[in-house]
Design a protein around this motif. Structure first.
Motif, PDB file in Angstrom:
ATOM      1  N   GLY A 132       9.124 -60.436  32.242  1.00 58.85           N
ATOM      2  CA  GLY A 132       8.026 -60.792  33.126  1.00 58.85           C
ATOM      3  C   GLY A 132       7.286 -62.042  32.697  1.00 58.85           C
ATOM      4  N   ARG A 133       7.238 -62.301  31.397  1.00 58.24           N
ATOM      5  CA  ARG A 133       6.552 -63.492  30.897  1.00 58.24           C
ATOM      6  C   ARG A 133       7.402 -64.747  31.004  1.00 58.24           C
ATOM      7  NH1 ARG A 133       5.527 -60.025  26.516  1.00 58.24           N
ATOM      8  NH2 ARG A 133       7.040 -61.182  25.243  1.00 58.24           N
ATOM      9  N   GLU A 134       8.734 -64.595  30.833  1.00 54.37           N
ATOM     10  CA  GLU A 134       9.560 -65.775  30.577  1.00 54.37           C
ATOM     11  C   GLU A 134      10.649 -66.048  31.608  1.00 54.37           C
ATOM     12  OE1 GLU A 134      11.217 -65.411  26.667  1.00 54.37           O
ATOM     13  OE2 GLU A 134       9.274 -65.066  25.698  1.00 54.37           O
ATOM     14  N   ALA A 135      10.967 -65.096  32.461  1.00 54.39           N
ATOM     15  CA  ALA A 135      12.201 -65.225  33.247  1.00 54.39           C
ATOM     16  C   ALA A 135      11.981 -65.553  34.723  1.00 54.39           C
ATOM     17  CB  ALA A 135      13.031 -63.950  33.121  1.00 54.39           C
ATOM     18  N   GLY A 136      10.777 -65.971  35.107  1.00 55.24           N
ATOM     19  CA  GLY A 136      10.571 -66.419  36.480  1.00 55.24           C
ATOM     20  C   GLY A 136      10.540 -65.308  37.500  1.00 55.24           C
ATOM     21  N   VAL A 137       9.976 -64.163  37.126  1.00 50.11           N
ATOM     22  CA  VAL A 137       9.873 -63.032  38.039  1.00 50.11           C
ATOM     23  C   VAL A 137       8.697 -62.177  37.583  1.00 50.11           C
ATOM     24  CG1 VAL A 137      11.409 -61.492  36.745  1.00 50.11           C
ATOM     25  CG2 VAL A 137      11.277 -61.277  39.233  1.00 50.11           C
ATOM     26  N   GLU A 138       8.054 -61.510  38.525  1.00 48.43           N
ATOM     27  CA  GLU A 138       7.008 -60.559  38.180  1.00 48.43           C
ATOM     28  C   GLU A 138       7.657 -59.206  37.867  1.00 48.43           C
ATOM     29  OE1 GLU A 138       3.319 -60.646  38.310  1.00 48.43           O
ATOM     30  OE2 GLU A 138       3.926 -62.699  37.849  1.00 48.43           O
ATOM     31  N   VAL A 139       7.215 -58.539  36.807  1.00 46.92           N
ATOM     32  CA  VAL A 139       7.824 -57.276  36.372  1.00 46.92           C
ATOM     33  C   VAL A 139       6.790 -56.166  36.349  1.00 46.92           C
ATOM     34  CG1 VAL A 139       8.853 -56.068  34.396  1.00 46.92           C
ATOM     35  CG2 VAL A 139       9.690 -58.334  35.043  1.00 46.92           C
ATOM     36  N   ARG A 140       7.185 -55.004  36.870  1.00 45.02           N
ATOM     37  CA  ARG A 140       6.446 -53.758  36.692  1.00 45.02           C
ATOM     38  C   ARG A 140       7.350 -52.818  35.904  1.00 45.02           C
ATOM     39  NH1 ARG A 140       1.215 -54.136  37.548  1.00 45.02           N
ATOM     40  NH2 ARG A 140       1.047 -51.987  38.284  1.00 45.02           N
ATOM     41  N   THR A 141       6.778 -52.139  34.922  1.00 41.61           N
ATOM     42  CA  THR A 141       7.568 -51.269  34.054  1.00 41.61           C
ATOM     43  C   THR A 141       7.327 -49.795  34.376  1.00 41.61           C
ATOM     44  OG1 THR A 141       5.822 -51.219  32.382  1.00 41.61           O
ATOM     45  CG2 THR A 141       7.516 -52.921  32.151  1.00 41.61           C
ATOM     46  N   SER A 142       8.373 -49.000  34.209  1.00 43.78           N
ATOM     47  CA  SER A 142       8.273 -47.542  34.340  1.00 43.78           C
ATOM     48  C   SER A 142       8.869 -46.883  33.100  1.00 43.78           C
ATOM     49  CB  SER A 142       9.013 -47.043  35.585  1.00 43.78           C
ATOM     50  OG  SER A 142       8.406 -47.517  36.764  1.00 43.78           O
ATOM     51  N   TYR A 143       8.110 -45.973  32.509  1.00 42.96           N
ATOM     52  CA  TYR A 143       8.600 -45.195  31.372  1.00 42.96           C
ATOM     53  C   TYR A 143       9.415 -44.023  31.909  1.00 42.96           C
ATOM     54  CZ  TYR A 143       8.593 -41.782  27.579  1.00 42.96           C
ATOM     55  OH  TYR A 143       8.974 -40.849  26.646  1.00 42.96           O
ATOM     56  N   LEU A 144      10.712 -43.998  31.562  1.00 44.91           N
ATOM     57  CA  LEU A 144      11.634 -42.978  32.045  1.00 44.91           C
ATOM     58  C   LEU A 144      12.177 -42.175  30.864  1.00 44.91           C
ATOM     59  CD1 LEU A 144      13.202 -41.737  34.466  1.00 44.91           C
ATOM     60  CD2 LEU A 144      14.868 -43.585  34.225  1.00 44.91           C
ATOM     61  N   GLY A 145      11.266 -41.627  30.077  1.00 48.39           N
ATOM     62  CA  GLY A 145      11.687 -40.864  28.909  1.00 48.39           C
ATOM     63  C   GLY A 145      12.472 -39.615  29.269  1.00 48.39           C
ATOM     64  N   LEU A 146      12.147 -38.981  30.394  1.00 47.06           N
ATOM     65  CA  LEU A 146      12.912 -37.817  30.846  1.00 47.06           C
ATOM     66  C   LEU A 146      14.028 -38.284  31.781  1.00 47.06           C
ATOM     67  CD1 LEU A 146      10.320 -34.950  31.416  1.00 47.06           C
ATOM     68  CD2 LEU A 146      11.499 -35.683  29.328  1.00 47.06           C
ATOM     69  N   HIS A 147      15.016 -38.932  31.169  1.00 47.12           N
ATOM     70  CA  HIS A 147      16.188 -39.443  31.887  1.00 47.12           C
ATOM     71  C   HIS A 147      17.418 -38.621  31.539  1.00 47.12           C
ATOM     72  CE1 HIS A 147      18.652 -43.302  33.069  1.00 47.12           C
ATOM     73  NE2 HIS A 147      18.598 -42.424  34.054  1.00 47.12           N
ATOM     74  N   ALA A 148      17.572 -38.331  30.257  1.00 47.45           N
ATOM     75  CA  ALA A 148      18.656 -37.481  29.760  1.00 47.45           C
ATOM     76  C   ALA A 148      18.224 -36.954  28.391  1.00 47.45           C
ATOM     77  CB  ALA A 148      19.963 -38.262  29.642  1.00 47.45           C
ATOM     78  N   VAL A 149      18.853 -35.884  27.959  1.00 52.05           N
ATOM     79  CA  VAL A 149      18.606 -35.364  26.613  1.00 52.05           C
ATOM     80  C   VAL A 149      19.546 -36.089  25.657  1.00 52.05           C
ATOM     81  CG1 VAL A 149      18.648 -33.337  25.123  1.00 52.05           C
ATOM     82  CG2 VAL A 149      17.929 -33.110  27.513  1.00 52.05           C
ATOM     83  N   PRO A 150      19.018 -36.756  24.624  1.00 50.50           N
ATOM     84  CA  PRO A 150      19.895 -37.490  23.716  1.00 50.50           C
ATOM     85  C   PRO A 150      20.750 -36.546  22.876  1.00 50.50           C
ATOM     86  CG  PRO A 150      17.653 -37.494  22.889  1.00 50.50           C
ATOM     87  CD  PRO A 150      17.602 -36.868  24.251  1.00 50.50           C
ATOM     88  N   PRO A 151      21.875 -37.042  22.380  1.00 50.97           N
ATOM     89  CA  PRO A 151      22.810 -36.161  21.664  1.00 50.97           C
ATOM     90  C   PRO A 151      22.182 -35.408  20.503  1.00 50.97           C
ATOM     91  CG  PRO A 151      23.835 -38.283  22.125  1.00 50.97           C
ATOM     92  CD  PRO A 151      22.405 -38.416  22.524  1.00 50.97           C
ATOM     93  N   GLU A 152      21.289 -36.035  19.759  1.00 49.20           N
ATOM     94  CA  GLU A 152      20.722 -35.380  18.581  1.00 49.20           C
ATOM     95  C   GLU A 152      19.796 -34.220  18.935  1.00 49.20           C
ATOM     96  OE1 GLU A 152      18.042 -39.043  19.338  1.00 49.20           O
ATOM     97  OE2 GLU A 152      20.160 -38.468  19.557  1.00 49.20           O
ATOM     98  N   HIS A 153      19.453 -34.085  20.213  1.00 48.75           N
ATOM     99  CA  HIS A 153      18.575 -32.993  20.636  1.00 48.75           C
ATOM    100  C   HIS A 153      19.283 -31.985  21.553  1.00 48.75           C
ATOM    101  CE1 HIS A 153      14.713 -34.270  18.938  1.00 48.75           C
ATOM    102  NE2 HIS A 153      15.074 -35.509  19.221  1.00 48.75           N
ATOM    103  N   LYS A 154      20.593 -32.068  21.648  1.00 42.69           N
ATOM    104  CA  LYS A 154      21.310 -31.160  22.556  1.00 42.69           C
ATOM    105  C   LYS A 154      21.044 -29.697  22.234  1.00 42.69           C
ATOM    106  CE  LYS A 154      23.538 -33.765  25.533  1.00 42.69           C
ATOM    107  NZ  LYS A 154      23.186 -33.697  26.974  1.00 42.69           N
ATOM    108  N   ALA A 155      20.884 -29.396  20.962  1.00 40.48           N
ATOM    109  CA  ALA A 155      20.672 -28.000  20.570  1.00 40.48           C
ATOM    110  C   ALA A 155      19.212 -27.582  20.679  1.00 40.48           C
ATOM    111  CB  ALA A 155      21.170 -27.774  19.137  1.00 40.48           C
ATOM    112  N   ASP A 156      18.329 -28.537  20.935  1.00 43.44           N
ATOM    113  CA  ASP A 156      16.902 -28.210  21.007  1.00 43.44           C
ATOM    114  C   ASP A 156      16.221 -29.177  21.966  1.00 43.44           C
ATOM    115  OD1 ASP A 156      14.363 -27.283  20.646  1.00 43.44           O
ATOM    116  OD2 ASP A 156      14.179 -27.850  18.536  1.00 43.44           O
TER     117      ASP A 156
END
Length: 402
Positions: free
Chosen positions: A160-184
């Motif tokens: 957003g600062r450098e690439a000639g476009v306006e950027v809005r960000t979204s936090y998508l932490g609940l996208h998938a369960v990472p491998p190290e947490h498959k059991a929990d």
């Protein structure tokens, strides 16, 4: 009137509601000052201006700069191998359950440096800006640990600062369960909600909070916890909803007053009615529909019936929508979902702005940001008609050519 620039010898699809199709003004003028539009209308009625540069556009059409309101632009690697698997008959769900899909992109993203992620993302961004995009939403969700999620969001801010476009960000932490947490998985949900999100918010890296609500991803109950946390932090929410099944995502998005519910192929009429009442935008993602060989399109007739605003976006991502062209997304929305060209173009301008909670762009009107796209076309419908043709003449970002 004092102005910095006036655009003449042009036609303008203002995309304002009501009146002429596309809000069109032929033989128009657009007056710009301090990065904003201060006047637009028929050239014969244009006010006298002082000190303005005059851009003569040789009869070209102007639209608002296009807004891609759903992307996963920052990621490491690619998933062309999974593309081959799907062509061989494997389903997206089968690949995901076997350890592919999102988690394969997680490994590549974690391994990549910020510089490498920036370089690859800006290559993809070039396809979007070449098709008229001036604002883009970028999600996290391929890091799935604190350091990697923050890394992705920092790269998005840099774009957003450098690439000639306006950027809005979204936090998508609940996208998938990472491998190290498959059991929990509960431990990962706790981490994503109670640790990573507050840190990302404190660093000023988050404009909205998103989640993937599906049986192969996260449950409604887990998403509720995330949305409650977002609300406590004063952040708006969005939702990947009802893409593969009707899991009540549309109703959940409506209950929390989400900016948008995205995909919605399997949303019920009850859910759509709830979205309408809450003012939730439906973001249609025809690239993913195409790449996944889906057969159930979004219920566009029901969305129209209930008056739900429909945005269109690329969903640019490594697995299910490797689409880096906004005009291609417009064409696919018309061909696959039977949107009219005017609906599709509104979905990439005025309504896409609403899907990001932005009120200062998406329409060519006085007071709006002078984010504009200039096109070598004879009529606005051509933006949805041509597939792959180079139609863009130039962009203006806050009144400056890019």
């Amino acid at each position: 009137m004092k102005a910095d620039r006036i655009l003449v010898d042009c036609h303008v699809a203002t995309m304002a509601e009501g009146g002429a199709a596309y809000g069109a003004v032929e033989d128009a003028a657009v007056v710009i000052a301090d990065g904003r539009i201060v006047w637009v209308g028929p050239r014969a009625e244009a006010p006298a201006v002082e000190g303005a540069a005059v851009d003569r556009l040789d009869g070209r059409w102007i639209t608002p700069g296009l807004i891609d309101c759903h992307t996963h632009l920052v990621f490491g690697g690619d998933r062309s191998g999974e593309f081959e698997q799907r062509l061989g008959g494997a389903t997206y769900e089968e690949i995901a359950r076997a350890g592919g899909g999102i988690v394969s992109s997680v490994a590549a993203t974690r391994a990549a440096s910020e510089e490498a992620l920036y370089a690859s993302a800006t290559r993809r961004l070039a396809g979007l800006t070449a098709t008229g995009v001036t604002t883009v939403e970028i999600k996290s969700g391929y890091g799935l640990d604190r350091d990697s999620e923050l890394k992705m969001l920092r790269v998005a801010r840099r774009i957003g600062r450098e690439a000639g476009v306006e950027v809005r960000t979204s936090y998508l932490g609940l996208h998938a369960v990472p491998p190290e947490h498959k059991a929990d998985r509960a431990a990962y949900v706790d981490l994503a909600i109670d640790d990573i999100l507050p840190v990302a918010h404190a660093e000023g890296l988050v404009d909205a909070v998103d989640a993937y609500c599906e049986p192969i991803a996260f449950s409604g109950e887990e998403v509720v916890r995330l949305f409650e946390k977002a609300g406590a932090l004063g952040l708006p929410v969005k939702l990947h909803a009802d893409q593969l099944s009707d899991g009540g995502g549309a109703e959940l998005a409506a209950h929390y007053g989400a900016l948008s519910a995205d995909h919605v192929e399997h949303a019920s009429e009850v859910g759509i009615a709830a979205m309408a009442k809450a003012g939730v935008v439906a973001v249609l993602l025809p690239g993913a529909y195409l790449m996944l060989h889906e057969t159930t399109p979004p219920p566009v007739d029901l969305l129209r019936k209930h008056g739900v605003a429909m945005a269109v976006a690329t969903d640019c991502n490594p697995g299910t929508s490797p689409v880096a062209s906004m005009t291609a997304a417009l064409n696919l929305a018309c061909v696959q979902f039977r949107l009219t060209p005017e609906e599709a173009l509104a979905g990439a301008t005025r309504i896409a702005a609403k899907a990001l909670g932005l009120t200062d762009r998406g329409v060519v009107a006085a007071g709006m940001r002078a984010d504009l796209a200039v096109w070598d076309i004879g009529r606005p419908a051509e933006l949805c008609y041509w597939l792959g043709a180079p139609l863009l003449s130039r962009r203006y970002l806050a009144g400056n050519t890019t």
